[in-house]
Each structure stands twice: as C-alpha cells, then as structure tokens.
Design a protein around this motif. Structure first.
Motif, PDB file in Angstrom:
ATOM      1  N   THR A 198       0.818  -1.220   0.000  1.00  0.00           N
ATOM      2  CA  THR A 198       0.000   0.000   0.000  1.00  0.00           C
ATOM      3  C   THR A 198       0.851   1.270   0.000  1.00  0.00           C
ATOM      4  O   THR A 198       0.350   2.349  -0.307  1.00  0.00           O
ATOM      5  N   ASP A 199       2.134   1.137   0.330  1.00  0.00           N
ATOM      6  CA  ASP A 199       3.031   2.290   0.362  1.00  0.00           C
ATOM      7  C   ASP A 199       4.342   1.920  -0.335  1.00  0.00           C
ATOM      8  O   ASP A 199       5.126   1.124   0.184  1.00  0.00           O
ATOM      9  N   PHE A 200       4.542   2.489  -1.517  1.00  0.00           N
ATOM     10  CA  PHE A 200       5.736   2.176  -2.294  1.00  0.00           C
ATOM     11  C   PHE A 200       6.894   3.143  -2.019  1.00  0.00           C
ATOM     12  O   PHE A 200       7.918   3.079  -2.716  1.00  0.00           O
ATOM     13  N   SER A 201       6.757   4.017  -1.032  1.00  0.00           N
ATOM     14  CA  SER A 201       7.810   5.013  -0.810  1.00  0.00           C
ATOM     15  C   SER A 201       9.176   4.386  -0.486  1.00  0.00           C
ATOM     16  O   SER A 201      10.211   4.908  -0.958  1.00  0.00           O
ATOM     17  N   PRO A 202       9.254   3.264   0.249  1.00  0.00           N
ATOM     18  CA  PRO A 202      10.576   2.666   0.454  1.00  0.00           C
ATOM     19  C   PRO A 202      11.220   2.180  -0.854  1.00  0.00           C
ATOM     20  O   PRO A 202      12.442   2.275  -1.021  1.00  0.00           O
ATOM     21  N   TYR A 203      10.409   1.672  -1.761  1.00  0.00           N
ATOM     22  CA  TYR A 203      10.922   1.214  -3.055  1.00  0.00           C
ATOM     23  C   TYR A 203      11.393   2.407  -3.894  1.00  0.00           C
ATOM     24  O   TYR A 203      12.443   2.346  -4.553  1.00  0.00           O
ATOM     25  N   ILE A 204      10.621   3.486  -3.860  1.00  0.00           N
ATOM     26  CA  ILE A 204      10.991   4.687  -4.608  1.00  0.00           C
ATOM     27  C   ILE A 204      12.288   5.282  -4.062  1.00  0.00           C
ATOM     28  O   ILE A 204      13.152   5.755  -4.823  1.00  0.00           O
ATOM     29  N   ALA A 205      12.462   5.229  -2.760  1.00  0.00           N
ATOM     30  CA  ALA A 205      13.705   5.727  -2.153  1.00  0.00           C
ATOM     31  C   ALA A 205      14.910   4.953  -2.680  1.00  0.00           C
ATOM     32  O   ALA A 205      15.973   5.537  -2.950  1.00  0.00           O
ATOM     33  N   LYS A 206      14.746   3.644  -2.841  1.00  0.00           N
ATOM     34  CA  LYS A 206      15.839   2.824  -3.382  1.00  0.00           C
ATOM     35  C   LYS A 206      16.134   3.201  -4.827  1.00  0.00           C
ATOM     36  O   LYS A 206      17.308   3.263  -5.241  1.00  0.00           O
ATOM     37  N   ILE A 207      15.091   3.427  -5.617  1.00  0.00           N
ATOM     38  CA  ILE A 207      15.291   3.812  -7.019  1.00  0.00           C
ATOM     39  C   ILE A 207      16.036   5.140  -7.090  1.00  0.00           C
ATOM     40  O   ILE A 207      16.985   5.305  -7.867  1.00  0.00           O
ATOM     41  N   LYS A 208      15.606   6.070  -6.254  1.00  0.00           N
ATOM     42  CA  LYS A 208      16.233   7.391  -6.240  1.00  0.00           C
ATOM     43  C   LYS A 208      17.707   7.284  -5.851  1.00  0.00           C
ATOM     44  O   LYS A 208      18.588   7.905  -6.467  1.00  0.00           O
ATOM     45  N   ALA A 209      18.007   6.479  -4.831  1.00  0.00           N
ATOM     46  CA  ALA A 209      19.384   6.321  -4.348  1.00  0.00           C
ATOM     47  C   ALA A 209      20.276   5.619  -5.362  1.00  0.00           C
ATOM     48  O   ALA A 209      21.498   5.809  -5.367  1.00  0.00           O
ATOM     49  N   SER A 210      19.670   4.821  -6.251  1.00  0.00           N
ATOM     50  CA  SER A 210      20.460   4.047  -7.216  1.00  0.00           C
ATOM     51  C   SER A 210      21.053   4.896  -8.331  1.00  0.00           C
ATOM     52  O   SER A 210      21.978   4.472  -9.024  1.00  0.00           O
ATOM     53  N   GLY A 211      20.482   6.075  -8.541  1.00  0.00           N
ATOM     54  CA  GLY A 211      20.938   6.918  -9.639  1.00  0.00           C
ATOM     55  C   GLY A 211      20.383   6.503 -10.995  1.00  0.00           C
ATOM     56  O   GLY A 211      20.874   6.942 -12.044  1.00  0.00           O
ATOM     57  N   ALA A 212      19.346   5.677 -11.000  1.00  0.00           N
ATOM     58  CA  ALA A 212      18.743   5.211 -12.260  1.00  0.00           C
ATOM     59  C   ALA A 212      18.168   6.380 -13.047  1.00  0.00           C
ATOM     60  O   ALA A 212      17.624   7.333 -12.476  1.00  0.00           O
ATOM     61  N   ASP A 213      18.301   6.304 -14.368  1.00  0.00           N
ATOM     62  CA  ASP A 213      17.634   7.281 -15.226  1.00  0.00           C
ATOM     63  C   ASP A 213      16.362   6.706 -15.850  1.00  0.00           C
ATOM     64  O   ASP A 213      15.545   7.429 -16.408  1.00  0.00           O
ATOM     65  N   SER A 214      16.186   5.381 -15.748  1.00  0.00           N
ATOM     66  CA  SER A 214      15.032   4.712 -16.339  1.00  0.00           C
ATOM     67  C   SER A 214      14.603   3.544 -15.456  1.00  0.00           C
ATOM     68  O   SER A 214      15.437   2.903 -14.815  1.00  0.00           O
ATOM     69  N   VAL A 215      13.286   3.281 -15.459  1.00  0.00           N
ATOM     70  CA  VAL A 215      12.721   2.157 -14.713  1.00  0.00           C
ATOM     71  C   VAL A 215      11.921   1.295 -15.682  1.00  0.00           C
ATOM     72  O   VAL A 215      11.178   1.808 -16.528  1.00  0.00           O
ATOM     73  N   VAL A 216      12.093  -0.025 -15.563  1.00  0.00           N
ATOM     74  CA  VAL A 216      11.289  -0.970 -16.338  1.00  0.00           C
ATOM     75  C   VAL A 216      10.385  -1.720 -15.367  1.00  0.00           C
ATOM     76  O   VAL A 216      10.873  -2.279 -14.377  1.00  0.00           O
ATOM     77  N   THR A 217       9.080  -1.724 -15.648  1.00  0.00           N
ATOM     78  CA  THR A 217       8.145  -2.420 -14.757  1.00  0.00           C
ATOM     79  C   THR A 217       6.984  -3.032 -15.532  1.00  0.00           C
ATOM     80  O   THR A 217       6.493  -2.446 -16.495  1.00  0.00           O
TER      81      THR A 217
END
Length: 410
Positions: free
Chosen positions: A213-232
């Motif tokens: 119900t809360d994806f903020s921890p996952y988004i924090a990981k994406i942000k910290a990774s330095g990714a420029d693109s996400v595949v889902t």
C-alpha cells in the motif's frame, strides 16, 4: 381433448424456456471483482459485457445470444479453479481471464485435464491478458488461446526501442513477485544485456502482488540508485501506487511499462509531471490514428464511461465469432480447430494471426508515451487532460519470438 389442450398450455412455456436457455452461449469471466485487483477486473467485465451486447445486437454468434457470466476469483489461482468448476457445472464451455499469469497457468492446466477426463464436454480458455511466456511455450495447451502479446514479445519490442535511446545509462527493474513479474525482469536483463551491454542494471526488485500500500521505500531505493530509467510490468494498484509514491518523492526518471494505462495509472502519471516520459507497449491505444479504432473508442467511452483498456478483447470476441462461423458450430472442439492459423484484421489496423504452433496471437504492437495532447489526439485519460501519443509501431512480422511449444493435440 380439453385435458390435452391444458397439458400443452402448461408444457409449451417450459419448452420455450428450455429452447431459450439452449440458445444462450455463456462465457465465464473469471477475474478479480473484489480485493486489490477489483478495479481492473470490473473494467474488464464492463468491456466484455459491451462486446456481448454489440454482438447480440447483430444476431449473436450463429444465432446464439451471448451471456457473460461474472465470476470473482480474487486474483487467486485456487479460487479461480473453484469458479471455473462452478462455470462448467452451469453449462459454460468458454471461459475468459486475463489478470494474473499464475491464475492463467492454473486455468490452462485445469481446462486441459477437464477436457481429457470429459470428452464431449470440452471447455476452451480464452486468455486476454495473462502474458507469462510459459503459457505458449513449455506449458502450452491445445485448449488455451492467447490474444495479448506475451511478455517476451513485448520486451523484445520495448528493448529494441530502448537500445536506440542513447540517454539510457542506468536501469532499475521493479516487478510483482509472481510468474509474470519474474519473466519481465529476466527478459529485461537478457535482452538489454544483449542489445545494450553498456547499460547498467542498478536495481532489481520484486514485491508482493497487490499487497503493497506504500511504495515510498521502493521509490527511495530507485532514487538512491541513480537510475535514469525504470522498467516495470506492474499493473492495477501496483502501478498506480508506485507512480503516486514517485510523484510524492519527486522522482524524475523515464518509465518503460506494460500497463501504465490501467485503472488509476494515468492519474498517477499526471501527478508526477513526467510529460511523455512514461512509455507503454500495447496492441492498440486511443489515439492510434486508425479511424475505425478511434470511432470505436468514442462509442465505447460514451456507453461505458471508461477508456478501452483491452483492444485485444475486441479482437478476441470478433475472432470467436469468425471461428464459429468458419466451423459452422459453437462446439469448442470445432471452434478450436477453426481458430488455428486464423488471420484477422485487428481493431487498430493490420493483420494478426493465431499461430497454430502455440496458440499465441501475433499482431502489430505499439509503443506510446503519456503526456500533453496535440490537436489530432482527441482522447485524454481519466480526465487528466493528458493522453497517449504514438512513438513507434511494430508490424506483425517483427512482433514475433520463436516458441518451444510441443502441442499435444486431441
């Protein structure tokens, strides 16, 4: 004589009712109508009810009125089998399902075993959205037909587009933890590795299906990774809530998706402010430019008050009618034979074919981006003022991957 007349008067309505029931062609719709997947399940049900009404207005299928029988599986494979048996007990010989490849695999196996044990009472499974490649490879079944492109067909087209996008350097993978999500992550790794070995996979995450119900921890990981693109491959609330968390965190990356256009997805994308930075791969979309498809979209929205999420459902029902007419029968065995290698003009234009080798429908597919509309793009999504814009079209002959299916035929 008076008694005979009275008997006929009593029996005649009963016979008429029996004939009417006999003339009804029931299709069991097995998808989530409660729980986390309910929003997409309800949208699918409304779509199939619209399609049934459309066919019934033109005489149904070989004179048989179509009835859609809704069956709530709660996105659960075991519950799906309970509902499938309930459908069969009610005289249903055709079932359709789409949301959840784990459900799709269970239904395909169930129908195959049912047909083996009950000759003369066969059931066909029409798959409109369960895209795990195994369903048309090692788990293929003669009694299963799929109208959506498999996830590896979609990833082949998506990575062909991504490989030519020089700005992509670092990719994060986030997917639902079940067969479909696992196939998206493995295909993305394999295909990006082959086509753009310079791209770094900076994260690879699986999460529970329709539980977060809360994806903020996952988004924090994406942000910290330095990714420029996400595949889902996320769908339903798992996509909408993921993008809502991205908007809340101010995450500015490109998203390459399978199901951004589903319930709640467009609203969440608009909240991110990512104008034409969210991409989706589909077999059709509202602003495709095909006049017949856009006219259909307009009529569908006016009646159902939803976007047409599933152009493939239109293809499925129209091909069902064409196959029955070709076979001159609604007998599932004869319809199955007629569907094999059947060529068909798809809703958004171009020819598709139901490949005999594995019962995978091959068709043109499109990559589109979501954002501000041009004057030639009349359809927005979820009253956001934003809509889908054509980025790339992949013709049928280029939207194919080989199959390893060894079809066991009756």
């Amino acid at each position: 004589m008076r008694k005979l007349t009275l008997a006929i008067a009593v029996i005649a309505p009963m016979l008429g009712h029996a004939a009417s029931a006999e003339d009804t062609l029931k299709i069991g719709y097995i998808d989530p109508l409660s729980g986390g997947g309910a929003s997409v399940g309800e949208g699918g049900l409304k779509t199939f009810q619209y399609l049934a009404d459309e066919l019934n207005a033109k005489g149904g299928i070989l004179g048989h009125k179509i009835e859609i029988v809704p069956l709530d599986n709660k996105t659960n494979p075991q519950e799906s089998l309970v509902q499938a048996q309930k459908a069969i007990d009610a005289g249903v010989h055709y079932i359709t399902q789409g949301n959840g490849s784990s459900v799709g695999a269970a239904l395909s196996d169930f129908v195959t075993k049912n047909n083996s044990r009950n000759p003369g009472k066969e059931v066909l499974y029409f798959n409109y959205a369960a895209v795990d490649p195994s369903l048309t490879n090692e788990k293929c079944s003669y009694w299963h037909f799929r109208w959506d492109a498999s996830s590896d067909i979609k990833m082949e087209a998506l990575t062909n587009y991504m490989k030519d996008t020089a700005s992509i350097k670092k990719v994060y993978l986030i997917n639902q933890d079940y067969s479909f999500g696992q196939s998206v992550r493995s295909d993305a790794r394999k295909m990006l590795g082959a086509k753009r070995p310079d791209i770094q996979i900076v994260g690879d995450e699986l999460h529970p299906l329709l539980k977060v119900t809360d994806f903020s921890p996952y988004i924090a990981k994406i942000k910290a990774s330095g990714a420029d693109s996400v595949v889902t491959g996320n769908w339903g609330q798992d996509f909408a809530l993921l993008l809502k968390a991205a908007a809340d965190a101010g995450l500015k990356v490109n998203w390459y998706t399978y199901y951004a256009g589903g319930a709640g997805g467009p609203t969440a994308v608009k909240q991110t402010g990512l104008d034409h930075q969210v991409f989706q791969i589909t077999e059709g979309f509202a602003n495709s430019g095909n006049k017949a498809a856009m006219d259909y979209e307009k009529a569908f929205r006016a009646k159902v008050n939803l976007s047409l999420w599933y152009p493939r459902a239109v293809n499925e029902m129209r091909m069902f009618k064409a196959a029955a007419e070709k076979a001159n029968s609604i007998d599932p065995v004869k319809v199955a034979a007629a569907l094999e290698d059947l060529k068909f003009e798809v809703l958004d234009g171009g020819t598709g074919i139901m490949r005999k080798d594995d019962h995978q429908f091959l068709q043109p597919i499109y990559i589109s981006s979501f954002g501000k509309l041009t004057e030639n793009e009349p359809f927005d999504e979820e009253n956001t003022g934003w809509g889908w814009h054509l980025v790339s079209k992949v013709d049928t002959e280029k939207a194919m991957v080989p199959t390893t299916c060894k079809m066991a035929r009756p």
